[in-house]
Design a protein around this motif. Structure first.
Motif, PDB file in Angstrom:
ATOM      1  N   GLY A   1       0.803  -1.213   0.000  1.00 27.12           N
ATOM      2  CA  GLY A   1       0.000   0.000   0.000  1.00 27.12           C
ATOM      3  C   GLY A   1       0.834   1.260   0.000  1.00 27.12           C
ATOM      4  N   SER A   2       2.084   1.179   0.440  1.00 28.26           N
ATOM      5  CA  SER A   2       2.939   2.364   0.443  1.00 28.26           C
ATOM      6  C   SER A   2       3.447   2.710  -0.954  1.00 28.26           C
ATOM      7  N   PHE A   3       3.273   1.785  -1.899  1.00 28.64           N
ATOM      8  CA  PHE A   3       3.575   2.081  -3.305  1.00 28.64           C
ATOM      9  C   PHE A   3       2.292   2.655  -3.903  1.00 28.64           C
ATOM     10  N   VAL A   4       2.254   3.948  -4.071  1.00 28.59           N
ATOM     11  CA  VAL A   4       1.020   4.634  -4.441  1.00 28.59           C
ATOM     12  C   VAL A   4       0.711   4.460  -5.929  1.00 28.59           C
ATOM     13  N   THR A   5      -0.508   4.010  -6.202  1.00 31.26           N
ATOM     14  CA  THR A   5      -1.007   3.911  -7.573  1.00 31.26           C
ATOM     15  C   THR A   5      -2.362   4.614  -7.635  1.00 31.26           C
ATOM     16  N   ASP A   6      -2.831   4.821  -8.847  1.00 29.19           N
ATOM     17  CA  ASP A   6      -4.165   5.395  -9.032  1.00 29.19           C
ATOM     18  C   ASP A   6      -5.226   4.317  -9.092  1.00 29.19           C
ATOM     19  N   GLY A   7      -4.792   3.067  -9.112  1.00 22.62           N
ATOM     20  CA  GLY A   7      -5.736   1.961  -9.124  1.00 22.62           C
ATOM     21  C   GLY A   7      -5.285   0.836 -10.022  1.00 22.62           C
ATOM     22  N   MET A   8      -6.233  -0.047 -10.285  1.00 20.76           N
ATOM     23  CA  MET A   8      -5.931  -1.293 -10.994  1.00 20.76           C
ATOM     24  C   MET A   8      -7.061  -1.657 -11.931  1.00 20.76           C
ATOM     25  N   ILE A   9      -6.679  -2.256 -13.045  1.00 20.79           N
ATOM     26  CA  ILE A   9      -7.624  -2.800 -14.021  1.00 20.79           C
ATOM     27  C   ILE A   9      -7.263  -4.265 -14.211  1.00 20.79           C
ATOM     28  N   ILE A  10      -8.242  -5.146 -14.108  1.00 19.94           N
ATOM     29  CA  ILE A  10      -8.012  -6.562 -14.404  1.00 19.94           C
ATOM     30  C   ILE A  10      -8.847  -6.893 -15.634  1.00 19.94           C
ATOM     31  N   MET A  11      -8.129  -7.132 -16.744  1.00 19.18           N
ATOM     32  CA  MET A  11      -8.776  -7.322 -18.043  1.00 19.18           C
ATOM     33  C   MET A  11      -8.040  -8.376 -18.838  1.00 19.18           C
ATOM     34  N   PRO A  12      -8.648  -9.507 -19.118  1.00 14.68           N
ATOM     35  CA  PRO A  12      -9.927  -9.963 -18.596  1.00 14.68           C
ATOM     36  C   PRO A  12      -9.758 -10.480 -17.169  1.00 14.68           C
ATOM     37  N   CYS A  13     -10.860 -10.525 -16.472  1.00 13.34           N
ATOM     38  CA  CYS A  13     -10.875 -11.026 -15.101  1.00 13.34           C
ATOM     39  C   CYS A  13     -11.573 -12.383 -15.084  1.00 13.34           C
ATOM     40  N   SER A  14     -10.815 -13.406 -14.758  1.00 17.73           N
ATOM     41  CA  SER A  14     -11.394 -14.750 -14.673  1.00 17.73           C
ATOM     42  C   SER A  14     -12.266 -14.863 -13.430  1.00 17.73           C
ATOM     43  N   MET A  15     -13.133 -15.825 -13.424  1.00 14.90           N
ATOM     44  CA  MET A  15     -13.987 -16.053 -12.261  1.00 14.90           C
ATOM     45  C   MET A  15     -13.162 -16.539 -11.071  1.00 14.90           C
TER      46      MET A  15
ATOM     47  N   LEU B   1     -12.843  -4.253 -12.776  1.00 17.10           N
ATOM     48  CA  LEU B   1     -12.830  -5.655 -13.185  1.00 17.10           C
ATOM     49  C   LEU B   1     -13.578  -5.797 -14.505  1.00 17.10           C
ATOM     50  N   VAL B   2     -12.968  -6.506 -15.434  1.00 14.69           N
ATOM     51  CA  VAL B   2     -13.581  -6.764 -16.739  1.00 14.69           C
ATOM     52  C   VAL B   2     -13.810  -8.275 -16.822  1.00 14.69           C
ATOM     53  N   PRO B   3     -14.946  -8.728 -16.274  1.00 15.35           N
ATOM     54  CA  PRO B   3     -15.188 -10.173 -16.175  1.00 15.35           C
ATOM     55  C   PRO B   3     -15.513 -10.799 -17.527  1.00 15.35           C
ATOM     56  N   ARG B   4     -14.934 -11.974 -17.756  1.00 10.79           N
ATOM     57  CA  ARG B   4     -15.186 -12.710 -18.996  1.00 10.79           C
ATOM     58  C   ARG B   4     -15.718 -14.085 -18.649  1.00 10.79           C
ATOM     59  N   GLU B   5     -16.992 -14.214 -18.752  1.00 13.42           N
ATOM     60  CA  GLU B   5     -17.671 -15.500 -18.565  1.00 13.42           C
ATOM     61  C   GLU B   5     -19.044 -15.337 -19.178  1.00 13.42           C
ATOM     62  N   MET B   6     -19.579 -16.409 -19.736  1.00 16.90           N
ATOM     63  CA  MET B   6     -20.914 -16.310 -20.305  1.00 16.90           C
ATOM     64  C   MET B   6     -21.499 -17.696 -20.438  1.00 16.90           C
ATOM     65  N   PRO B   7     -22.672 -17.918 -19.926  1.00 22.37           N
ATOM     66  CA  PRO B   7     -23.438 -17.004 -19.083  1.00 22.37           C
ATOM     67  C   PRO B   7     -22.851 -16.964 -17.674  1.00 22.37           C
ATOM     68  N   PHE B   8     -23.217 -15.935 -16.925  1.00 23.14           N
ATOM     69  CA  PHE B   8     -22.811 -15.872 -15.529  1.00 23.14           C
ATOM     70  C   PHE B   8     -23.688 -16.824 -14.727  1.00 23.14           C
ATOM     71  N   GLY B   9     -23.062 -17.636 -13.891  1.00 22.25           N
ATOM     72  CA  GLY B   9     -23.805 -18.486 -12.970  1.00 22.25           C
ATOM     73  C   GLY B   9     -24.120 -17.703 -11.701  1.00 22.25           C
ATOM     74  N   LYS B  10     -24.898 -18.293 -10.839  1.00 22.68           N
ATOM     75  CA  LYS B  10     -25.283 -17.619  -9.594  1.00 22.68           C
ATOM     76  C   LYS B  10     -24.087 -17.282  -8.724  1.00 22.68           C
ATOM     77  N   VAL B  11     -23.102 -18.182  -8.675  1.00 17.92           N
ATOM     78  CA  VAL B  11     -21.893 -17.904  -7.892  1.00 17.92           C
ATOM     79  C   VAL B  11     -21.154 -16.712  -8.487  1.00 17.92           C
ATOM     80  N   HIS B  12     -21.056 -16.656  -9.823  1.00 15.47           N
ATOM     81  CA  HIS B  12     -20.379 -15.532 -10.482  1.00 15.47           C
ATOM     82  C   HIS B  12     -21.102 -14.226 -10.174  1.00 15.47           C
ATOM     83  N   LEU B  13     -22.423 -14.246 -10.300  1.00 13.98           N
ATOM     84  CA  LEU B  13     -23.210 -13.041 -10.043  1.00 13.98           C
ATOM     85  C   LEU B  13     -23.083 -12.590  -8.589  1.00 13.98           C
TER      86      LEU B  13
END
Length: 188
Positions: free
Chosen positions: A74-88, A119-131
């Motif tokens: 956390g002491s390494f300052v960033t503006d944030g993170m993008i996860i693309m694609p994001c697995s389940m 998060l850029v989730p890649r799954e189709m269709p989404f199951g209940k656990v994913h949702l």
């Protein structure tokens, strides 16, 4: 600006290349890239391109097994993170705080420090656990940007579709992608 980009093993890894190209076009944007082992395998199966075409777009590339990397603190300052694609699998680890690798640990750090996580989730269709996990991620403060098709901008190619998605992601950080066509109330 300093952004961490995680690429996991879900289908659609080529989208991360478009994202890194877009981030590279932003002045003074430092990109820290982490590619999971699953993403490396998926890259080989889906793209036909050498992985170096992705890695060379980042300012810093971190090994996903290296939990002592700068972005794991956390002491390494960033503006944030993008996860693309994001697995389940990665999504599940993030929402449970199970920081088993650098991608999950970096997301955990961003969340605990109040930084943006997209998060850029890649799954189709989404199951209940994913949702359920997506809802939990949203409740934790993550922004969920599924890579859905858009038509109001009159895309002609898959590249147009991907560029629109990356444009939407960059907007989350107050950045504007060249050529991005937001909805203007007239259909394009």
């Amino acid at each position: 600006m300093r952004i961490v980009v995680g690429v996991t093993g879900a289908s659609g890894v080529i989208m991360s290349r478009y994202l890194l190209k877009a981030l590279k076009s932003v002045d003074n944007c430092e990109v820290h890239l982490v590619v999971s082992e699953g993403a490396r395998k998926t890259w080989e199966l889906e793209t036909g391109l050498p992985l170096s075409t992705l890695l060379n777009l980042a300012d810093h590339v971190h090994d996903n097994k290296n939990q002592a990397a700068s972005i794991a603190s956390g002491s390494f300052v960033t503006d944030g993170m993008i996860i693309m694609p994001c697995s389940m699998k990665s999504l599940a680890g993030i929402v449970c705080g199970y920081a088993d690798d650098l991608i999950q640990r970096s997301a955990d750090v961003c969340l605990k420090e109040g930084r943006k996580v997209v998060l850029v989730p890649r799954e189709m269709p989404f199951g209940k656990v994913h949702l359920r996990n997506l809802l939990h991620a949203s409740d934790l403060g993550c922004v969920i940007v599924p890579p859905v098709l858009t038509f109001y901008n009159h895309p002609e190619t898959i590249e147009d579709q991907i560029s629109h998605i990356t444009g939407k992601i960059l907007l989350q950080f107050g950045l504007r992608q060249e050529g991005f066509r937001p909805w203007d109330g007239t259909g394009g």
